[in-house]
Design an enzyme around this catalytic site. Sequence first.
Site, short mmCIF file in Angstrom:
data_model
loop_
_atom_site.label_atom_id
_atom_site.label_comp_id
_atom_site.label_asym_id
_atom_site.label_seq_id
_atom_site.Cartn_x
_atom_site.Cartn_y
_atom_site.Cartn_z
N LYS A 46 47.63 57.72 12.35
CA LYS A 46 47.42 56.92 11.13
C LYS A 46 47.40 55.43 11.54
O LYS A 46 46.96 55.12 12.64
CB LYS A 46 48.48 57.24 10.09
CG LYS A 46 48.65 58.75 9.90
CD LYS A 46 49.49 59.14 8.74
CE LYS A 46 49.66 60.65 8.75
NZ LYS A 46 50.28 61.17 7.54
N ASN A 62 47.60 62.65 14.78
CA ASN A 62 47.01 61.61 13.93
C ASN A 62 48.04 60.49 13.80
O ASN A 62 49.04 60.64 13.11
CB ASN A 62 46.68 62.21 12.56
CG ASN A 62 46.23 61.17 11.56
OD1 ASN A 62 45.87 60.04 11.92
ND2 ASN A 62 46.22 61.54 10.28
N GLY A 108 53.89 64.12 5.45
CA GLY A 108 54.77 62.95 5.52
C GLY A 108 55.99 63.05 4.62
O GLY A 108 56.69 62.07 4.41
N HIS A 117 40.67 63.81 5.11
CA HIS A 117 42.13 63.76 5.11
C HIS A 117 42.60 63.35 3.70
O HIS A 117 41.99 62.50 3.06
CB HIS A 117 42.61 62.75 6.16
CG HIS A 117 44.09 62.82 6.39
ND1 HIS A 117 45.01 62.29 5.52
CD2 HIS A 117 44.81 63.39 7.39
CE1 HIS A 117 46.23 62.53 5.96
NE2 HIS A 117 46.14 63.20 7.10
N GLU A 171 46.05 71.34 5.12
CA GLU A 171 47.17 70.41 5.00
C GLU A 171 47.61 70.30 3.54
O GLU A 171 47.04 69.49 2.78
CB GLU A 171 46.76 69.02 5.49
CG GLU A 171 46.30 68.99 6.93
CD GLU A 171 46.46 67.60 7.51
OE1 GLU A 171 47.29 67.43 8.40
OE2 GLU A 171 45.79 66.68 7.03
N GLU A 176 44.88 61.48 2.65
CA GLU A 176 45.15 60.04 2.43
C GLU A 176 43.84 59.29 2.18
O GLU A 176 43.80 58.34 1.41
CB GLU A 176 45.93 59.46 3.62
CG GLU A 176 47.37 59.95 3.61
CD GLU A 176 48.09 59.90 4.95
OE1 GLU A 176 47.59 59.27 5.89
OE2 GLU A 176 49.16 60.52 5.04
N SER A 208 54.14 67.82 8.05
CA SER A 208 55.53 67.76 8.55
C SER A 208 55.80 68.80 9.64
O SER A 208 56.91 69.33 9.73
CB SER A 208 56.54 67.90 7.41
OG SER A 208 56.37 66.85 6.48
C1 PEP Z 1 48.77 64.34 8.67
O1 PEP Z 1 48.71 63.16 8.37
O2 PEP Z 1 47.72 64.95 8.88
C2 PEP Z 1 50.08 64.98 8.78
C3 PEP Z 1 50.11 66.27 8.92
O3 PEP Z 1 51.18 64.16 8.75
P1 PEP Z 1 52.71 64.57 8.98
O4 PEP Z 1 52.75 65.50 10.17
O5 PEP Z 1 53.42 63.30 9.22
O6 PEP Z 1 53.16 65.28 7.73
#
Ligand code: PEP
Length: 260
Positions: free
Chosen positions: A18, A16, A180, A102, A174, A104, A220
């Site tokens: 973003k 992803n 992030g 998601h 998640e 966000e 992450s």
């Molecule tokens: C995500 O945005 O779905 C995500 C897992 O981001 P990151 O790997 O940067 O934590």
Amino acid sequence: MHKYQISKMRNIVAGNWKSNKSINEAREWMSVMGEAMDSMPNDVRVIIAPPAPYLSELAGSDRNGILIAAQQVSAFSDGAYTGEFTANMLVSCGVDFALVGHSERRADFNESDEIVAKKVRRCIDAGLGVMLCCGENLASRDEGSQETVIKEQLISALEGVSSEEMTGVVVAYEPIWAIGTGRTASADQAAEMHRFIRHYLADRFDADTASKTSILYGGSCKPSNADELFTCSDVDGGLIGGASLDTADFQLIIKSDSSY
Ligand code: PEP
């Protein structure tokens, strides 16, 4: 003894981006990864979710088996909804999946459980794959209510979805506190939540559906921790944010997900 067959699971690594990369950087990434796909394990399905303006071009490019996902999709069908893009439009552009729910989108764009459920239905009806994201925030984790939060999100998002329709749904767990932040769930924490989700799916649908549904970890995930996370029995792969921007890191993560 679990109610499902682990051997039937499907390994997936999804990226992803973003709101990152210019169109030229996106083209370059696809060209490098497209070539690299020849040396990637063939038991891992690779998906990338670029920014929406690039979807049509990348879906039509020479992508060597890489599936394309939209980072979001409208809760509405085609019509007078300025600025929205619908599941039907995405399918017509050759897009394979949409991320739905998601964290966000939930936090920054007020996407409620109700909106998430509408989006799931739109995707299924259009024949678009769904990557359904769920996750608890830090406060819920600290008070130990993570299972309740995830169950509520799944009950709502999957309302009215049949076991046949689940063939087009991937679940991504998640934890918001890990997205992030550089802070990853431990392998034990991931294993526990994935087991919980698998059991929930077995109760909600049936053992076969639960066994065939891919459950990805996100938060992450990077080359240095992917091996440990992906060896957990119910972790079928990952939804990767930051580390998907770099083709070398992304390739290492894909290799970590192979069962060979
Ligand atoms: C995500 O945005 O779905 C995500 C897992 O981001 P990151 O790997 O940067 O934590």
